[in-house]
Scaffold this motif. Sequence first.
Motif, PDB file in Angstrom:
ATOM      1  N   PRO A 289       0.821  -1.214   0.000  1.00  0.00           N
ATOM      2  CA  PRO A 289       0.000   0.000   0.000  1.00  0.00           C
ATOM      3  C   PRO A 289       0.854   1.263   0.000  1.00  0.00           C
ATOM      4  CG  PRO A 289      -0.872  -1.601   1.563  1.00  0.00           C
ATOM      5  CD  PRO A 289       0.440  -2.141   1.083  1.00  0.00           C
ATOM      6  N   GLY A 290       0.460   2.222  -0.820  1.00  0.00           N
ATOM      7  CA  GLY A 290       1.201   3.469  -0.936  1.00  0.00           C
ATOM      8  C   GLY A 290       2.335   3.444  -1.939  1.00  0.00           C
ATOM      9  N   GLU A 291       2.631   2.282  -2.515  1.00  0.00           N
ATOM     10  CA  GLU A 291       3.742   2.170  -3.460  1.00  0.00           C
ATOM     11  C   GLU A 291       3.330   2.658  -4.846  1.00  0.00           C
ATOM     12  OE1 GLU A 291       6.881  -1.250  -5.090  1.00  0.00           O
ATOM     13  OE2 GLU A 291       5.227  -1.783  -3.756  1.00  0.00           O
ATOM     14  N   ASP A 292       4.303   3.167  -5.591  1.00  0.00           N
ATOM     15  CA  ASP A 292       4.083   3.600  -6.972  1.00  0.00           C
ATOM     16  C   ASP A 292       4.284   2.419  -7.916  1.00  0.00           C
ATOM     17  OD1 ASP A 292       3.473   6.280  -6.502  1.00  0.00           O
ATOM     18  OD2 ASP A 292       5.589   6.820  -6.350  1.00  0.00           O
ATOM     19  N   ILE A 293       3.292   2.187  -8.785  1.00  0.00           N
ATOM     20  CA  ILE A 293       3.401   1.173  -9.830  1.00  0.00           C
ATOM     21  C   ILE A 293       3.934   1.859 -11.086  1.00  0.00           C
ATOM     22  CG2 ILE A 293       2.187  -0.555 -11.191  1.00  0.00           C
ATOM     23  CD1 ILE A 293       0.094  -0.731  -9.040  1.00  0.00           C
ATOM     24  N   ILE A 294       5.142   1.487 -11.521  1.00  0.00           N
ATOM     25  CA  ILE A 294       5.749   2.075 -12.718  1.00  0.00           C
ATOM     26  C   ILE A 294       5.302   1.249 -13.927  1.00  0.00           C
ATOM     27  CG2 ILE A 294       7.879   2.798 -13.815  1.00  0.00           C
ATOM     28  CD1 ILE A 294       7.192   4.217 -11.188  1.00  0.00           C
ATOM     29  N   ILE A 295       4.651   1.918 -14.880  1.00  0.00           N
ATOM     30  CA  ILE A 295       4.032   1.241 -16.023  1.00  0.00           C
ATOM     31  C   ILE A 295       4.631   1.791 -17.315  1.00  0.00           C
ATOM     32  CG2 ILE A 295       1.856   0.691 -17.164  1.00  0.00           C
ATOM     33  CD1 ILE A 295       0.468   1.420 -14.491  1.00  0.00           C
ATOM     34  N   THR A 296       5.154   0.887 -18.137  1.00  0.00           N
ATOM     35  CA  THR A 296       5.683   1.262 -19.452  1.00  0.00           C
ATOM     36  C   THR A 296       4.760   0.704 -20.539  1.00  0.00           C
ATOM     37  OG1 THR A 296       7.947   1.191 -18.599  1.00  0.00           O
ATOM     38  CG2 THR A 296       7.663   1.149 -20.989  1.00  0.00           C
ATOM     39  N   SER A 297       4.207   1.584 -21.361  1.00  0.00           N
ATOM     40  CA  SER A 297       3.246   1.188 -22.398  1.00  0.00           C
ATOM     41  C   SER A 297       3.843   1.462 -23.777  1.00  0.00           C
ATOM     42  CB  SER A 297       1.927   1.954 -22.242  1.00  0.00           C
ATOM     43  OG  SER A 297       1.390   1.791 -20.947  1.00  0.00           O
ATOM     44  N   GLU A 298       3.785   0.457 -24.631  1.00  0.00           N
ATOM     45  CA  GLU A 298       4.213   0.604 -26.026  1.00  0.00           C
ATOM     46  C   GLU A 298       2.973   0.526 -26.901  1.00  0.00           C
ATOM     47  OE1 GLU A 298       6.612  -2.285 -28.758  1.00  0.00           O
ATOM     48  OE2 GLU A 298       8.053  -1.133 -27.566  1.00  0.00           O
ATOM     49  N   ILE A 299       2.628   1.646 -27.538  1.00  0.00           N
ATOM     50  CA  ILE A 299       1.373   1.778 -28.283  1.00  0.00           C
ATOM     51  C   ILE A 299       1.664   1.761 -29.782  1.00  0.00           C
ATOM     52  CG2 ILE A 299      -0.700   3.165 -28.607  1.00  0.00           C
ATOM     53  CD1 ILE A 299      -0.067   4.479 -25.877  1.00  0.00           C
ATOM     54  N   ASN A 300       1.055   0.804 -30.466  1.00  0.00           N
ATOM     55  CA  ASN A 300       1.137   0.748 -31.927  1.00  0.00           C
ATOM     56  C   ASN A 300      -0.170   1.310 -32.477  1.00  0.00           C
ATOM     57  OD1 ASN A 300       1.558   0.221 -34.604  1.00  0.00           O
ATOM     58  ND2 ASN A 300       1.667  -2.012 -34.394  1.00  0.00           N
ATOM     59  N   ASN A 301      -0.134   2.590 -32.826  1.00  0.00           N
ATOM     60  CA  ASN A 301      -1.319   3.284 -33.303  1.00  0.00           C
ATOM     61  C   ASN A 301      -1.439   3.088 -34.817  1.00  0.00           C
ATOM     62  OD1 ASN A 301      -3.490   4.927 -33.758  1.00  0.00           O
ATOM     63  ND2 ASN A 301      -2.432   6.836 -33.254  1.00  0.00           N
ATOM     64  N   ARG A 302      -2.329   2.210 -35.239  1.00  0.00           N
ATOM     65  CA  ARG A 302      -2.519   1.937 -36.672  1.00  0.00           C
ATOM     66  C   ARG A 302      -3.700   2.690 -37.253  1.00  0.00           C
ATOM     67  NH1 ARG A 302      -2.417  -4.519 -35.954  1.00  0.00           N
ATOM     68  NH2 ARG A 302      -3.935  -3.840 -34.363  1.00  0.00           N
ATOM     69  N   THR A 303      -4.250   3.616 -36.463  1.00  0.00           N
ATOM     70  CA  THR A 303      -5.385   4.404 -36.944  1.00  0.00           C
ATOM     71  C   THR A 303      -4.879   5.689 -37.594  1.00  0.00           C
ATOM     72  OG1 THR A 303      -5.671   5.679 -34.891  1.00  0.00           O
ATOM     73  CG2 THR A 303      -6.712   3.506 -35.003  1.00  0.00           C
ATOM     74  N   SER A 304      -5.819   6.484 -38.038  1.00  0.00           N
ATOM     75  CA  SER A 304      -5.474   7.767 -38.663  1.00  0.00           C
ATOM     76  C   SER A 304      -5.658   8.930 -37.693  1.00  0.00           C
ATOM     77  CB  SER A 304      -6.349   7.984 -39.907  1.00  0.00           C
ATOM     78  OG  SER A 304      -7.728   7.968 -39.544  1.00  0.00           O
ATOM     79  N   ARG A 305      -5.823   8.642 -36.428  1.00  0.00           N
ATOM     80  CA  ARG A 305      -6.076   9.685 -35.440  1.00  0.00           C
ATOM     81  C   ARG A 305      -4.971   9.703 -34.384  1.00  0.00           C
ATOM     82  NH1 ARG A 305     -11.279  11.799 -35.300  1.00  0.00           N
ATOM     83  NH2 ARG A 305     -12.749  10.835 -36.758  1.00  0.00           N
TER      84      ARG A 305
END
Length: 415
Positions: A289-305
């Motif tokens: 409890p109280g700890e920071d969760i470090i999250i690394t996200s790699e997003i492959n955006n194949r849309t036009s937006r």
Amino acid sequence: METVSVFVPIPKVTKLELAFDDEVYLAGESINGKVILELNESLFLYSVKLKVAGKGFVEWIGESDENLDYSRKIHCSNKEDYFHHIFTLWGAVLKTCAPEVATPLAKLFQYTCNTDIDRTKCKIAQECHVHKKQNKSNPAKYRSISLLIIISKLLEDHDAEGLEQVLHAGPHIFHFSYKLDDALPSSFKGSHGRIRYYVRAFCTATEGTLAQVEKDVNVQETFNLNLDPSNKVSTSCEGFWDCSVSDAICTLCLQFPLILAAEKDISYWCWNFPGIAVSVTVDKSGFVPGEDIIITSEINNRTSRNLRLISYSVGTEIKYKAFVQEAFCDHYREFIEKLELKKVQAVIEAPPRQVTKILGSLQLPKPMFISDMSRCKIISMSYELQVTIPIPGHRVMVTASAPIKIGTTPIHFPL
């Protein structure tokens, strides 16, 4: 956590408060604090006492049997009592000194009863004048009281508390310390149940309880993630968890990185268009409890937006356990509730038809129920980490999720 304060005032009591040294206490630690009592005049009291208690309960209204063709409501409930203690901070002299004075007083009382000693003289009171307020030179500002010998009063009334004593005007501070049991569940408040710990201070006199104050205590259950069976290293682990490969691997090796993967295409009538593929990496899957969760996200955006928003959240599944009496026997019932414990949104910049890496974090609240709920028989809880990315203009979002575990002792990584 909610703090409940109750104050039943009398004219002479101007302040009665409870103060704790810490906001959250681990099971097995000592609750240290003080009671602050302020009087504007002298007051005759038996004692100032402290009550420390902990209890839990669950309750809801359910259906008798879902398979029946009629509906009948039943009351499901269960409770647990963890501890309940009352001790004296001030006063109650005779009760406090009972081990030392009980034997000599018993011999004295027995002797006076077996002899012809005249005990009527013990009932002759000594008059004493006590100042009330304002001018001390004015006799009208005094009140007369009669004082009797404590021993004679005890013999006559068998008063277990002892006689009232004078607590003079002004502030009075009473320090206290209470050690919690090692096996206590965390404080919790839900829609169908609650686990609550509280401290109550109150002043007693001849008329009963004159003033009282009550305050909740936040307790955090203890659990060592390194001792959890699911933290054993398996030969099937290759240095990471991959929740897209096997659910069995997700129950092992809390110290290894957790990898979440999800993909979502855009559908419009019978047409399908390329959407988003996201791969999320977390350095471990066991947290405190109280700890920071470090999250690394790699997003492959194949849309036009352009993708401009990402959210991190921790969801929880709460299971309430109760019994209901039907046909002269108790039936076990469960009620499952799913909640979003905490959610954080962040603004990002993920251009179309590109791969973008995003670094984010989510701080867990404190206190929290731990994942090992063997110490609580009426409530259990599991947690899930979710990463969500909405696709603008399509009302579609991609979500990657995986279970995590909560303890109080962090995971020690091997050297």
